[in-house]
Design a protein around this motif. Structure first.
Motif, PDB file in Angstrom:
ATOM      1  N   ARG A 171       0.834  -1.195   0.000  1.00  0.00           N
ATOM      2  CA  ARG A 171       0.000   0.000   0.000  1.00  0.00           C
ATOM      3  C   ARG A 171       0.873   1.250   0.000  1.00  0.00           C
ATOM      4  NH1 ARG A 171      -2.740  -1.765   5.598  1.00  0.00           N
ATOM      5  NH2 ARG A 171      -3.501  -3.848   5.041  1.00  0.00           N
ATOM      6  N   GLN A 172       0.283   2.332  -0.481  1.00  0.00           N
ATOM      7  CA  GLN A 172       0.976   3.611  -0.412  1.00  0.00           C
ATOM      8  C   GLN A 172       1.235   3.966   1.052  1.00  0.00           C
ATOM      9  OE1 GLN A 172      -1.091   6.784  -2.379  1.00  0.00           O
ATOM     10  NE2 GLN A 172       0.616   8.212  -2.223  1.00  0.00           N
ATOM     11  N   GLY A 173       2.442   4.409   1.337  1.00  0.00           N
ATOM     12  CA  GLY A 173       2.803   4.770   2.705  1.00  0.00           C
ATOM     13  C   GLY A 173       3.473   3.665   3.484  1.00  0.00           C
ATOM     14  N   ASP A 174       3.493   2.424   2.946  1.00  0.00           N
ATOM     15  CA  ASP A 174       4.204   1.337   3.615  1.00  0.00           C
ATOM     16  C   ASP A 174       5.703   1.625   3.648  1.00  0.00           C
ATOM     17  OD1 ASP A 174       1.944  -0.194   4.084  1.00  0.00           O
ATOM     18  OD2 ASP A 174       2.184  -1.422   2.288  1.00  0.00           O
ATOM     19  N   LEU A 175       6.346   1.208   4.717  1.00  0.00           N
ATOM     20  CA  LEU A 175       7.795   1.230   4.786  1.00  0.00           C
ATOM     21  C   LEU A 175       8.280  -0.129   4.289  1.00  0.00           C
ATOM     22  CD1 LEU A 175       9.856   2.667   7.740  1.00  0.00           C
ATOM     23  CD2 LEU A 175      10.650   0.729   6.392  1.00  0.00           C
TER      24      LEU A 175
END
Length: 214
Positions: A23-27
């Motif tokens: 997902r967008q924002g995952d590290l």
């Protein structure tokens, strides 16, 4: 907790399904060959780490150049698998959640060791899960609601010598105050009747494995 979800992509069985789990924002953490997979599919690892004994020198150079941070260790003088190294690093960041992709594969010893990592996360209060193309694995020690999603079956297996007080609601095969012990297959291949089901337990560590056939 820093509020972020950390996704570890490691060197087990990987495929196009991985892209649906990020997902967008995952590290993003690339463990050994998992780092190469991320780069080859358009992702920039926030950190790549491992002994990198499963990649070529040219691939290693690409990983080093394409990652925001890079940590290499000696392939012989180490006590941890690459996946456990990545998992330990992830826990130190105090994330909201850790998801492991590529942690299951043809090496059953590595797959089993990676499942055991879920207990390390639980002891620090960090929700963790393992996902591959056909399975999602979590470990619970308290009442939990699970959702059906794309899976057809739910199996329950103890990760402690026994798990007591298991009561199931919303399942085809109910249990009431049941005990599961190691070496028993009573909890295999249950089915959710609706889109969610609830699992109660009194003590112990219980693996919840949602799965579907290929």
């Amino acid at each position: 907790m820093n509020g972020k979800r950390i996704v570890i992509v490691t060197g087990g069985t990987l495929g196009p399904w991985v892209m649906d789990e990020i997902r967008q924002g995952d590290l993003l953490v690339g463990s050994d060959r998992g780092a190469l997979f991320l780069l080859q599919n358009g992702f920039v690892p926030d950190i790549s780490l491992g002994d990198f004994d499963s990649v070529t020198e040219a691939e290693l150079a690409d990983i080093r150049a394409g990652s925001k941070a890079f940590l290499e260790c000696d392939p012989i003088d180490k006590d941890l698998t690459d996946t456990e190294m990545a998992f330990n690093w992830a826990m130190e960041q105090q994330p909201a959640e850790i998801t492991l992709l590529g942690a299951l594969g043809t090496r059953f010893d590595h797959s089993l060791a990676n499942i055991h990592l879920l207990r390390k996360g639980m002891e620090l209060g960090i929700p963790c899960k393992i996902i591959d193309a056909n399975n999602e694995v979590i470990l619970i020690n308290s009442p939990t609601t699970i959702h059906k999603g794309r899976y057809t079956h739910v199996s329950l297996l103890p990760l402690s010598m026994e798990v007591t007080g298991i009561t199931l609601n919303g399942f085809l095969y109910p249990l009431f105050q049941a005990t599961l012990v190691v070496g028993q297959s009573l909890g295999i291949s249950n089915v959710l009747l609706e889109q969610q089901g609830h699992i109660e337990l009194a003590s112990g560590y219980l693996l919840v494995i949602q799965s579907k056939d290929t």
